[in-house]
Design an enzyme around this catalytic site. Structure first.
Site, short mmCIF file in Angstrom:
data_model
loop_
_atom_site.label_atom_id
_atom_site.label_comp_id
_atom_site.label_asym_id
_atom_site.label_seq_id
_atom_site.Cartn_x
_atom_site.Cartn_y
_atom_site.Cartn_z
CE1 TYR A 150 -3.89 -1.84 4.91
CE2 TYR A 150 -3.38 0.40 4.26
CZ TYR A 150 -3.67 -0.90 3.93
OH TYR A 150 -3.71 -1.28 2.60
CB SER A 158 -0.89 0.01 1.24
OG SER A 158 -1.55 1.25 1.38
CE LYS A 206 -12.20 -0.90 0.55
NZ LYS A 206 -10.97 -0.54 -0.17
#
Length: 314
Positions: A140, A117, A178
């Site tokens: 994250y 990411s 999501k």
């Protein structure tokens, strides 16, 4: 057998669709369907089989023949909620799970192409795949960075392929489940349909209203990128996965408004809980990707949003 973990999720289901469109009739979807709404993402796909993520991990750990039956693992499964601060949960899902898959893939020569990411860059202003630019703003991003660092320390043989793709801001079909973590293109479209307006954040970090910039990349282009690496098994490494062009949230809003032929923009106060944990600018540096020989092209916001909304309308 082509394995897509997170295959009922956003990127995973699109990737499975692309594999099937290219003729793969052996796609195994691995996911966690406690959120049963995600079934809609794979209901139209003629997959080989579905397996729960926990069962899959157990099979990978204990069944060598099962691992040897795999053509590749396209590892998209993760907790991708950037506002999740349970570090133990995040590291178990995004780091430990990935390491287990990695070592079994290395043992049996199974290609592993996994989703990293752009969150690894945090508040950086340079986006080359260099440790000096990697300073995540949330756990994250840290979980993704730690696995990238682990992969970088590997000494791979010619029979081993490991590829990490640092996804920038991906948008496109099959992301409706999501919720708050869906793309701004999705939310802008919903807002315009419901309220005849698109709501953007006011300026922050020195940016004018709606002028914060991200590298927005269409999901079909991300699928094409994964498949390129699947077809070039001599290439390994950690690479950026974006368009190489930063565009503003205003650009996305205007593309949505243009498609509908109506609507207006309203700016709202920047949320307190995002201050200090928000990327106001991202732009993938594609130098390493192009040097590896990858020629996948990425559409800009105007074309990507048009294709997205066309797909939603069908």
């Amino acid at each position: 057998m082509h394995v897509v973990t997170g295959g009922a999720g956003f990127v995973g289901s699109n990737l499975a669709r692309s594999l099937i469109a290219q003729g793969a009739d052996d796609v195994l979807i691995v996911d966690d369907l406690r959120d049963g709404h995600k079934f809609r993402n794979i209901a139209d796909l003629p997959i080989l089989d579905y397996m729960d993520r926990a069962e899959f991990l157990q099979r990978v750990e204990t069944d060598a023949a099962f691992v040897q039956s795999m053509s590749a693992i396209l590892h998209q499964g993760a907790c991708s909620t950037t506002t999740e601060w349970d570090g133990k949960y995040m590291m178990e899902n995004n780091y430990s799970y990935s390491k287990t898959l990695l070592h079994r893939c290395l043992e049996f020569g199974v290609p592993l192409i996994y989703a990293s990411s752009a969150a690894v860059y945090g508040d950086a202003t340079e986006f080359t795949e260099s440790p000096g630019n990697e300073r995540p703003l949330n756990v994250y991003g840290y979980s993704k960075l730690l696995f990238d660092q682990y992969v970088r320390r590997l000494s791979l043989t010619d029979q081993q392929q490991v590829v990490g793709l640092r996804y920038f801001n991906v948008y496109g079909p099959r992301e409706q489940h999501k919720g708050a973590m869906a793309s701004v293109a999705y939310h802008f479209n919903q807002q315009l349909k419901d309220d005849h307006e698109v709501r953007l954040f006011e300026g922050c970090d020195g940016y004018d209203d709606g002028e914060q910039q991200r590298d927005f990349v269409y999901v079909d282009d991300i699928s094409a990128l994964n498949l390129w690496f699947l077809q070039h098994r001599n290439v390994s490494g950690v690479f950026n996965a974006g368009t190489g062009r930063a565009q503003s949230f205003n650009d996305v809003a205007k593309a949505v408004i243009k498609w509908h032929g109506r609507g207006r923009i309203r700016y709202v106060a920047f949320p307190e809980h995002l201050k200090g944990a928000y990327q106001s600018y991202t732009q993938a540096d594609l130098t390493a990707l192009r040097a590896a020989g990858c020629d996948v092209e990425f559409r800009d916001v105007a074309h990507g949003v048009r294709d997205y909304l066309d797909a939603l309308a069908t």
